[in-house]
Design a protein around this motif. Structure first.
Motif, PDB file in Angstrom:
ATOM      1  N   UNK A  65       0.803  -1.229   0.000  1.00 33.11           N
ATOM      2  CA  UNK A  65       0.000   0.000   0.000  1.00 33.11           C
ATOM      3  C   UNK A  65       0.838   1.282   0.000  1.00 33.11           C
ATOM      4  N   UNK A  66       2.094   1.194   0.406  1.00 31.57           N
ATOM      5  CA  UNK A  66       2.921   2.397   0.528  1.00 31.57           C
ATOM      6  C   UNK A  66       3.375   2.905  -0.852  1.00 31.57           C
ATOM      7  N   UNK A  67       3.295   2.030  -1.858  1.00 31.15           N
ATOM      8  CA  UNK A  67       3.717   2.429  -3.213  1.00 31.15           C
ATOM      9  C   UNK A  67       2.879   3.625  -3.688  1.00 31.15           C
ATOM     10  N   UNK A  68       3.565   4.688  -4.086  1.00 27.78           N
ATOM     11  CA  UNK A  68       2.879   5.863  -4.633  1.00 27.78           C
ATOM     12  C   UNK A  68       2.304   6.790  -3.575  1.00 27.78           C
ATOM     13  N   UNK A  69       2.691   6.571  -2.315  1.00 29.79           N
ATOM     14  CA  UNK A  69       2.145   7.419  -1.243  1.00 29.79           C
ATOM     15  C   UNK A  69       3.094   8.579  -0.925  1.00 29.79           C
ATOM     16  N   UNK A  70       2.519   9.700  -0.463  1.00 30.52           N
ATOM     17  CA  UNK A  70       3.355  10.849  -0.092  1.00 30.52           C
ATOM     18  C   UNK A  70       3.287  11.141   1.407  1.00 30.52           C
ATOM     19  N   UNK A  71       2.345  10.478   2.107  1.00 35.06           N
ATOM     20  CA  UNK A  71       2.209  10.695   3.555  1.00 35.06           C
ATOM     21  C   UNK A  71       1.742   9.392   4.203  1.00 35.06           C
ATOM     22  N   UNK A  72       2.297   9.102   5.367  1.00 33.94           N
ATOM     23  CA  UNK A  72       1.876   7.900   6.089  1.00 33.94           C
ATOM     24  C   UNK A  72       1.859   8.182   7.591  1.00 33.94           C
ATOM     25  N   UNK A  73       0.857   7.637   8.254  1.00 37.75           N
ATOM     26  CA  UNK A  73       0.785   7.767   9.711  1.00 37.75           C
ATOM     27  C   UNK A  73       0.493   6.398  10.317  1.00 37.75           C
ATOM     28  N   UNK A  74       1.439   5.925  11.120  1.00 43.63           N
ATOM     29  CA  UNK A  74       1.302   4.622  11.786  1.00 43.63           C
ATOM     30  C   UNK A  74       1.621   4.812  13.271  1.00 43.63           C
ATOM     31  N   UNK A  75       0.700   4.385  14.136  1.00 43.34           N
ATOM     32  CA  UNK A  75       0.922   4.588  15.578  1.00 43.34           C
ATOM     33  C   UNK A  75       2.057   3.716  16.093  1.00 43.34           C
ATOM     34  N   UNK A  76       2.742   4.200  17.128  1.00 42.66           N
ATOM     35  CA  UNK A  76       3.873   3.442  17.673  1.00 42.66           C
ATOM     36  C   UNK A  76       3.364   2.292  18.553  1.00 42.66           C
ATOM     37  N   UNK A  77       2.573   2.634  19.585  1.00 39.76           N
ATOM     38  CA  UNK A  77       1.989   1.604  20.456  1.00 39.76           C
ATOM     39  C   UNK A  77       0.472   1.776  20.428  1.00 39.76           C
ATOM     40  N   UNK A  78      -0.227   0.672  20.213  1.00 37.23           N
ATOM     41  CA  UNK A  78      -1.693   0.728  20.107  1.00 37.23           C
ATOM     42  C   UNK A  78      -2.332   0.930  21.486  1.00 37.23           C
ATOM     43  N   UNK A  79      -3.228   1.898  21.580  1.00 39.17           N
ATOM     44  CA  UNK A  79      -3.855   2.214  22.865  1.00 39.17           C
ATOM     45  C   UNK A  79      -4.865   1.156  23.310  1.00 39.17           C
ATOM     46  N   UNK A  80      -5.284   0.271  22.416  1.00 41.55           N
ATOM     47  CA  UNK A  80      -6.276  -0.732  22.810  1.00 41.55           C
ATOM     48  C   UNK A  80      -5.666  -2.079  23.165  1.00 41.55           C
ATOM     49  N   UNK A  81      -4.576  -2.440  22.468  1.00 38.54           N
ATOM     50  CA  UNK A  81      -3.993  -3.769  22.704  1.00 38.54           C
ATOM     51  C   UNK A  81      -2.574  -3.700  23.250  1.00 38.54           C
ATOM     52  N   UNK A  82      -1.909  -2.560  23.082  1.00 43.23           N
ATOM     53  CA  UNK A  82      -0.508  -2.445  23.492  1.00 43.23           C
ATOM     54  C   UNK A  82       0.449  -2.952  22.422  1.00 43.23           C
ATOM     55  N   UNK A  83      -0.076  -3.352  21.259  1.00 42.75           N
ATOM     56  CA  UNK A  83       0.793  -3.854  20.185  1.00 42.75           C
ATOM     57  C   UNK A  83       1.806  -2.778  19.798  1.00 42.75           C
ATOM     58  N   UNK A  84       3.071  -3.202  19.643  1.00 43.92           N
ATOM     59  CA  UNK A  84       4.139  -2.244  19.311  1.00 43.92           C
ATOM     60  C   UNK A  84       4.516  -2.423  17.840  1.00 43.92           C
ATOM     61  N   UNK A  85       4.423  -1.345  17.085  1.00 47.21           N
ATOM     62  CA  UNK A  85       4.836  -1.429  15.681  1.00 47.21           C
ATOM     63  C   UNK A  85       6.325  -1.164  15.542  1.00 47.21           C
ATOM     64  N   UNK A  86       6.945  -1.861  14.597  1.00 50.97           N
ATOM     65  CA  UNK A  86       8.367  -1.653  14.320  1.00 50.97           C
ATOM     66  C   UNK A  86       8.487  -0.437  13.404  1.00 50.97           C
ATOM     67  N   UNK A  87       8.411   0.733  14.027  1.00 53.11           N
ATOM     68  CA  UNK A  87       8.376   1.981  13.260  1.00 53.11           C
ATOM     69  C   UNK A  87       9.656   2.151  12.433  1.00 53.11           C
ATOM     70  N   UNK A  88      10.774   1.766  13.014  1.00 50.33           N
ATOM     71  CA  UNK A  88      12.059   1.910  12.312  1.00 50.33           C
ATOM     72  C   UNK A  88      12.031   1.160  10.968  1.00 50.33           C
ATOM     73  N   UNK A  89      11.540  -0.063  11.017  1.00 49.40           N
ATOM     74  CA  UNK A  89      11.466  -0.864   9.790  1.00 49.40           C
ATOM     75  C   UNK A  89      10.463  -0.266   8.797  1.00 49.40           C
TER      76      UNK A  89
END
Ligand code: PMP
Length: 376
Positions: free
Chosen positions: A132-156
């Motif tokens: 989905x990131x192909x052709x995108x100019x802006x992206x917003x992904x949360x670091x830690x989810x407020x509902x489950x605590x899931x941690x995204x690998x933001x660096x990757x």
């Protein structure tokens, strides 16, 4: 009373409250005033700004704009960074309503918007992100989810996004991450990052948006030109300085608190799962500050109110979406409807004790067992 809803808000640190009172009594001047008292206040605010940038692991060339909270900072990040050039905007299915509803609004206004799926662990699905990131100019992904605590690998995720388009602007909502897990702007590589004071034992009504050097944001509030013209309005100086005190303390103790809260999570889950079979939605790899779980056959609201009647305060998801029956995030994780409707969230802080969380787990378990027996 046992307060286990720390993802919704936290008790203010005594030091932060003292700072708020001191500033309100002795240093209440308008930061834009030309007399010395005013310029002294803006100096203090700018010192706090530099200190918070440092706590975030940013450089002194980066910027930080103070806002009324994370909701405003999130709105500012998206609306200030996007351009009407026909390119795509990408969000995750787990975003807080202060991002998700902005995305929906932009979609309705004709922008091309994509939502990245979640894995069963609640993290952003990397393969779907790559597509989905192909052709995108802006992206917003949360670091830690407020509902489950899931941690995204933001660096990757930043690495993948920037490899596709080096000019892409990457925003992350770090409200449940800052002060709780390790956060470093240099390491993560994000362009914009949102934080909120009241989630880290600071006062309510203050937040901030970190802005990496070279990123230009459109103004979000027009007026007297405060906060670099991006967010006009008299600065909440007392709140900002109290925020700085809270941020300094929590970042200093982050590692120690993390280990302590991990112990709380383990003690809570151990007690809850002894002779009882709840469905734990939050995995091992999630932030220890947040645990989402379900007791099948008992509605989330019933669990919450039974716990409340025994002085245990928990949540049926994020306070902001607690009135909705469909849980967008759990649903995106592939959790079935019955489990979803029975899912509640407990969230810890350094102020909780092991005895408290064991007591809370017992209360939840025993009230649910009694309730299920009556149902039969
Ligand atoms: N993002 C996340 C991940 C949150 O948990 C919250 C608070 N529920 C917000 C944004 C909004 O924060 P604030 O209350 O400071 O507007």
């Amino acid at each position: 009373m046992i307060f286990l809803d720390n993802a919704s808000t936290t008790k203010i640190y005594k030091e932060a409250l003292d700072e708020y009172v001191l500033q309100s009594e002795q240093n209440f001047y308008n930061a834009s005033a030309l007399y010395r008292n005013g310029s002294q206040v803006i100096k203090e605010v700018n010192k706090a700004r530099q200190n918070i940038i440092k706590l975030l692991g940013g450089s002194s060339f980066d910027n930080l704009v103070f806002t009324s909270g994370a909701t405003e900072a999130n709105n500012m990040a998206v609306n200030g960074a996007i351009r009407r050039d026909g390119t795509k905007l990408v969000f995750s299915m787990a975003e807080h309503p202060s991002i998700y509803n902005v995305a929906k609004n932009l979609e309705n206004a004709g922008y091309k918007v994509e939502y990245v799926n979640l894995t069963s662990d609640g993290e952003v699905d990397i393969e779907d992100f790559k597509a989905k990131i192909k052709g995108a100019s802006f992206v917003s992904i949360m670091h830690v989810c407020n509902e489950t605590g899931a941690i995204n690998d933001i660096k990757q995720l930043v690495r993948i996004a920037k490899a596709e388009n080096k000019d892409i602007i990457f925003h992350s909502d770090g409200v449940q991450a800052f002060g709780k897990v390790q956060v470093n702007m240099y390491d993560l590589g994000v362009d914009l990052y949102t934080i909120s004071a009241h989630k880290i034992h600071g006062p309510k009504g203050v937040g901030a948006l970190y802005i990496r050097k070279g990123i230009n944001l459109k103004a979000s509030v027009f007026g007297g030109g405060q906060e670099f013209g991006i967010r006009s309005g008299t600065e909440n100086t007392c709140g900002i300085l109290a925020f700085n005190v809270a941020a300094t303390k929590i970042v200093k103790n982050q590692k120690e608190n993390f280990e302590y809260v991990k112990g709380l999570k383990t003690a809570f889950i151990n007690e809850l799962t002894t002779d009882f079979n709840p469905v734990i939605n939050s995995t091992e790899s999630c932030s220890p500050y947040i645990v989402s779980f379900a007791v099948k056959k008992v509605k989330a609201e019933t669990i919450l109110h039974m716990a409340e009647s025994e002085s245990v305060l928990i949540s049926n998801g994020s306070a902001c979406s607690s009135k909705h029956t469909e849980n967008r995030i759990l649903s995106a994780m592939g959790i079935d409807k019955d489990t979803m409707l029975s899912s509640v969230r407990v969230s810890f802080s350094e102020f909780n004790t092991v005895e408290e969380v064991i007591q809370a787990a017992k209360v939840i378990k025993e009230t649910c067992i009694r309730y299920i027996k009556i149902l039969k």
